[in-house]
Design a protein around this motif. Structure first.
Motif, PDB file in Angstrom:
ATOM      1  N   SER A 302      -4.917   3.655   1.848  1.00 53.32           N
ATOM      2  CA  SER A 302      -3.952   2.823   0.935  1.00 53.32           C
ATOM      3  C   SER A 302      -4.584   1.752   0.431  1.00 53.32           C
ATOM      4  O   SER A 302      -4.415   1.484  -0.823  1.00 53.32           O
ATOM      5  CB  SER A 302      -2.832   2.437   2.119  1.00 53.32           C
ATOM      6  OG  SER A 302      -2.423   3.767   2.627  1.00 53.32           O
ATOM      7  N   ALA A 303      -5.390   0.910   1.259  1.00 52.68           N
ATOM      8  CA  ALA A 303      -5.762  -0.176   0.712  1.00 52.68           C
ATOM      9  C   ALA A 303      -6.887   0.035  -0.517  1.00 52.68           C
ATOM     10  O   ALA A 303      -6.902  -0.880  -1.511  1.00 52.68           O
ATOM     11  CB  ALA A 303      -6.632  -0.881   1.754  1.00 52.68           C
ATOM     12  N   GLY A 336      -0.922 -11.633   2.070  1.00 47.68           N
ATOM     13  CA  GLY A 336       0.515 -11.131   2.320  1.00 47.68           C
ATOM     14  C   GLY A 336       0.848  -9.983   1.161  1.00 47.68           C
ATOM     15  O   GLY A 336       1.322  -9.152   1.526  1.00 47.68           O
ATOM     16  N   ILE A 337       0.443 -10.383  -0.183  1.00 43.81           N
ATOM     17  CA  ILE A 337       0.859  -9.556  -1.097  1.00 43.81           C
ATOM     18  C   ILE A 337      -0.134  -8.083  -0.874  1.00 43.81           C
ATOM     19  O   ILE A 337       0.629  -7.155  -1.091  1.00 43.81           O
ATOM     20  CB  ILE A 337       0.604 -10.061  -2.441  1.00 43.81           C
ATOM     21  CG1 ILE A 337       1.506 -11.166  -2.849  1.00 43.81           C
ATOM     22  CG2 ILE A 337       0.528  -8.858  -3.515  1.00 43.81           C
ATOM     23  CD1 ILE A 337       1.176 -12.021  -3.723  1.00 43.81           C
ATOM     24  N   TYR A 338      -1.340  -8.288  -0.507  1.00 42.03           N
ATOM     25  CA  TYR A 338      -2.161  -7.100  -0.386  1.00 42.03           C
ATOM     26  C   TYR A 338      -1.388  -6.306   0.588  1.00 42.03           C
ATOM     27  O   TYR A 338      -1.266  -4.962   0.668  1.00 42.03           O
ATOM     28  CB  TYR A 338      -3.562  -7.540  -0.067  1.00 42.03           C
ATOM     29  CG  TYR A 338      -4.522  -6.573  -0.330  1.00 42.03           C
ATOM     30  CD1 TYR A 338      -4.486  -5.238   0.206  1.00 42.03           C
ATOM     31  CD2 TYR A 338      -5.527  -6.632  -1.315  1.00 42.03           C
ATOM     32  CE1 TYR A 338      -5.237  -4.252  -0.029  1.00 42.03           C
ATOM     33  CE2 TYR A 338      -6.622  -5.813  -1.533  1.00 42.03           C
ATOM     34  CZ  TYR A 338      -6.285  -4.485  -0.939  1.00 42.03           C
ATOM     35  OH  TYR A 338      -7.082  -3.522  -1.366  1.00 42.03           O
ATOM     36  N   ALA A 339      -1.311  -6.780   1.994  1.00 43.45           N
ATOM     37  CA  ALA A 339      -0.715  -6.286   3.017  1.00 43.45           C
ATOM     38  C   ALA A 339       0.433  -5.475   2.594  1.00 43.45           C
ATOM     39  O   ALA A 339       0.919  -4.455   3.309  1.00 43.45           O
ATOM     40  CB  ALA A 339      -0.625  -7.201   4.282  1.00 43.45           C
ATOM     41  N   LYS A 341       1.601  -4.490  -0.130  1.00 49.55           N
ATOM     42  CA  LYS A 341       1.510  -3.290  -1.037  1.00 49.55           C
ATOM     43  C   LYS A 341       1.014  -2.077  -0.185  1.00 49.55           C
ATOM     44  O   LYS A 341       1.220  -0.853  -0.182  1.00 49.55           O
ATOM     45  CB  LYS A 341       0.517  -3.365  -2.076  1.00 49.55           C
ATOM     46  CG  LYS A 341       1.164  -4.249  -3.231  1.00 49.55           C
ATOM     47  CD  LYS A 341       0.105  -4.634  -4.269  1.00 49.55           C
ATOM     48  CE  LYS A 341       0.625  -5.565  -5.337  1.00 49.55           C
ATOM     49  NZ  LYS A 341      -0.550  -6.047  -6.303  1.00 49.55           N
ATOM     50  N   VAL A 342       0.122  -2.454   0.935  1.00 48.54           N
ATOM     51  CA  VAL A 342      -0.500  -1.334   1.528  1.00 48.54           C
ATOM     52  C   VAL A 342       0.595  -0.866   2.622  1.00 48.54           C
ATOM     53  O   VAL A 342       0.499   0.455   2.730  1.00 48.54           O
ATOM     54  CB  VAL A 342      -1.760  -1.852   2.334  1.00 48.54           C
ATOM     55  CG1 VAL A 342      -2.188  -0.852   3.645  1.00 48.54           C
ATOM     56  CG2 VAL A 342      -2.853  -2.413   1.695  1.00 48.54           C
ATOM     57  N   SER A 343       1.301  -1.622   3.113  1.00 47.77           N
ATOM     58  CA  SER A 343       2.372  -1.158   4.213  1.00 47.77           C
ATOM     59  C   SER A 343       3.435  -0.173   3.308  1.00 47.77           C
ATOM     60  O   SER A 343       3.973   0.723   3.973  1.00 47.77           O
ATOM     61  CB  SER A 343       3.450  -2.205   4.679  1.00 47.77           C
ATOM     62  OG  SER A 343       2.821  -3.399   4.497  1.00 47.77           O
ATOM     63  N   LEU A 344       3.687  -0.677   1.954  1.00 54.84           N
ATOM     64  CA  LEU A 344       4.604   0.155   1.133  1.00 54.84           C
ATOM     65  C   LEU A 344       4.035   1.564   1.002  1.00 54.84           C
ATOM     66  O   LEU A 344       4.631   2.639   1.102  1.00 54.84           O
ATOM     67  CB  LEU A 344       4.919  -0.456  -0.312  1.00 54.84           C
ATOM     68  CG  LEU A 344       5.646  -1.418  -0.367  1.00 54.84           C
ATOM     69  CD1 LEU A 344       5.878  -1.864  -1.845  1.00 54.84           C
ATOM     70  CD2 LEU A 344       7.114  -0.859   0.192  1.00 54.84           C
TER      71      LEU A 344
END
Lengths: 435, 196
Positions: A302-303, A336-339, A341-344
């Motif tokens: 995902s990342a 926070g933004i990166y994390a 997006k990854v959680s989405l």
């Protein structure tokens, strides 16, 4: 009939205040330690080598807790999709369920079958775990940081290793994970496990191809293999690659599902056909290691997709916000933004699991070799043409090429007699005998 | 079944959009997402089991057995073995003896039901000529050993004492078995099945 009396610890765990007290306690303890040790921590933060080591330590911690949250999220989402509530017994809203699961894994009997190939049997889960953690080294979590006490112009990168073959390294470590599955299947000395391992080999090898082709389109257009540069390009220009290469994104997304062994491509561990597939014979922490490996692989994948197609830490798909910010506060926001997006993405993975049924093995192969690979090759050509004409950053021309390719694919699908699923033309006729 | 009754269906041909799968997947995602965020539906369906219990139908729920008592407090069973004969799981074990009471010939000295073997089909209840054995709405059976789960006569009678207010006996008890010249059996059991 008489009710069983509720245990005191049970009551304690299920109260919201327990959770809040635990969280506040952990925060106070961590904050206090950091404050006391601050003079020693400062120089460690400003040199790239020590900062990388700190990132590694923090990264593994964050990853393993992310894994714990993922297991809970998976079960919660499974519950919600099926109109259930999911685990809600251990702790408030079931939040201590991962702890209970972990304890269970630790306390289970660690069983090795008598006729198993012992060294390989023990090696396989280690490979699964280590290989999936390797990918994290090159994820650019929050761009560059300039600490206030550093000399002007100096920054540290929030990336464990910035290597020039970036994406290739991810591909290489990602495809190593097939060894874990194959060796586990082989060493178990179990037919089901063996079938699972065999399926996984063919599947992962096949889906490496469309994955590589999809990535190639982006890499051609970006002209670099370094993930941090790809993210920086997207953040600066404000155009996420997903708008330039929607088809390539689809290709990579589908291949990622196959690479991570997730539904609809989880043939290697198909419970209904193969009991548990390659991990049938594994129990206790060895099983947990496969489990952690699978989820970490999912997080890495995902990342990678977020970095390549969704602008990494770039907050919005336009305007180029935060592109040049190096303050540590902004770095936290970027992370926070990166994390987020990854959680989405992970949520999407989990939702898909409860949406699409599993492919049959021949359908899986047909989808890769007759569907995805030809489209991928055509896309690489299209992308190359765009680069040659120097239109690769132009949304309009990219979309024209993508739409043309999609309609061509639709046309071929319309004309072809072969379908990916369903009854094949070369299958024998159904004979209806006397009833 | 005749040959012409067999209908052979062709698989429907997929359209071009269906062959691309993506529109169909979107439809599927819409369904799963709808269920995921439909809190009202979930609250209507879900019961938090140990705290909230389902309302069971008391008259026909097939839970643990009980042995009914007659109005004098004696076991109503006449040890006719009809239930253990009817039992498909073979889980009822009866030992009969001559009755100490004048109104019946036999009574059970032992009446054991293996609740782990039992499949809760209710055939014993159907078979019983004197309505002595009945299934109750109580289903929370817990035991730590197998021996504990073999319910004897005392335990089964005890379940009757516990559940008789919740679920009274279906038919009025038979007080007289024709031995002392009392009421006729068919009259005493207005709901009794007539067998051919």
């Amino acid at each position: 009939m008489p009710d069983t009396p509720t245990k005191t610890y049970d009551l304690l765990l299920r109260r919201r205040s327990t959770l809040i007290i635990a969280a506040v306690g952990a925060a106070v303890l961590g904050g206090g330690l950091t404050l006391v040790l601050w003079p020693w921590i400062k120089p460690l933060l400003s040199a790239q080598s020590t900062f990388s080591i700190l990132l590694m330590v923090a990264g593994i911690g964050i990853l393993l807790s992310a894994f714990a949250i993922c297991t809970l999220a998976e079960r919660k989402i499974a519950g919600f999709v099926q109109d259930r509530r999911g685990p809600n017994r251990v702790g408030f809203w079931g939040l201590f369920q991962p702890v209970a699961d972990g304890l269970k894994f630790l306390l289970k009997e660690d069983f090795i079958p008598a006729r198993a190939d012992r060294p390989v049997f023990l090696l396989a889960p280690c490979i699964a775990l280590v290989v999936s953690l390797l990918g994290f080294a090159i994820i650019p979590w929050a761009g560059e940081i300039h600490w206030p006490w550093m000399p002007a112009g100096h920054t540290v990168s929030t990336q464990v290793a910035s290597i020039n073959v970036g994406v290739l390294y991810l591909l290489a470590t990602g495809s190593l994970s097939v060894y874990a599955v194959v060796l586990a299947g082989w060493a178990s000395n179990n037919k089901y496990a063996h079938f699972g391992g065999l399926r996984a080999t063919a599947q992962m090898l096949s889906y490496e191809v469309p994955l590589g082709l999809g990535l190639l389109c982006v890499l051609l257009a970006c002209g670099t293999l370094r993930l941090e540069e790809i993210v920086q390009q997207q953040a600066a220009s404000g155009v996420w690659n997903v708008f330039l290469h929607p088809l390539a994104f689809l290709l990579v997304l589908i291949s990622t599902f196959a690479e991570t062994n997730r539904t609809p491509f989880d043939l290697a561990e198909a419970e209904q056909e193969l009991v548990g597939g390659f991990h049938t014979e594994y129990s206790s922490m060895k099983f947990a290691m496969f489990f952690i490996g699978e989820y970490t692989h999912m997080i890495t994948a995902s990342a990678l997709m977020v970095a390549l197609f969704f602008g990494g830490w770039a907050p919005l798909p336009f305007g180029g916000f935060l592109a040049d910010s190096t303050a540590w506060g902004w770095a936290l926001v970027k992370f926070g933004i990166y994390a987020g997006k990854v959680s989405l993405f992970i949520g999407f993975f989990m939702l898909i699991r409860w949406t699409i049924p599993r492919f049959r093995f021949d359908q899986l192969m047909r989808l890769a070799w007759k569907g995805l690979v030809p489209i991928g090759m055509a896309m690489v050509v299209g992308s190359g043409v765009l680069v040659a004409l120097e239109r690769e950053r132009n949304v309009f021309w990219s979309l024209v090429v993508n739409v043309a390719l999609l309609s061509a694919a639709l046309g071929v699908a319309r004309l072809s007699k072969q379908e990916i699923t369903g009854r094949q033309a070369n299958m024998p006729e159904i004979e209806v005998g006397p009833v | 079944m005749r040959d012409e009754d067999v209908l052979v269906l062709e698989e429907p041909k997929l359209s071009a959009a269906e062959r691309m799968y993506l529109p169909q997947i979107m439809t599927g995602l819409r369904t799963t997402l709808r269920h995921m965020f439909n809190l009202r539906n979930r609250d209507a369906v879900v019961r938090e089991y140990p705290e909230q219990k389902r309302e069971l139908r008391l008259d026909n729920y097939r839970g643990v057995h009980r042995l009914n008592r007659d109005p004098d407090g004696r076991v109503a069973c006449v040890a006719c073995f009809m239930c253990s004969t009817a039992c498909p799981a073979d889980c009822i074990h009866i030992e009969a003896a001559e009755s100490p009471w004048p109104d019946r010939e036999k009574y059970p000295v032992k009446f054991d039901i293996d609740e782990l073997r039992c499949i809760y089909c209710g055939m014993c209840e159907e078979a019983c000529p004197v309505d002595a054995i009945e299934l109750t709405p109580h289903f929370e059976l817990v035991g730590t050993t197998r021996a504990e789960m073999i319910f004897d006569k005392e335990k089964l009678l005890n379940i009757y004492d516990q559940t008789k207010d919740l679920k009274p006996r279906k038919n009025p008890p038979i007080t007289d078995y024709g031995l002392t010249g009392g009421q006729d059996r068919e009259v005493a059991r207005p709901n009794a099945h007539t067998t051919t």
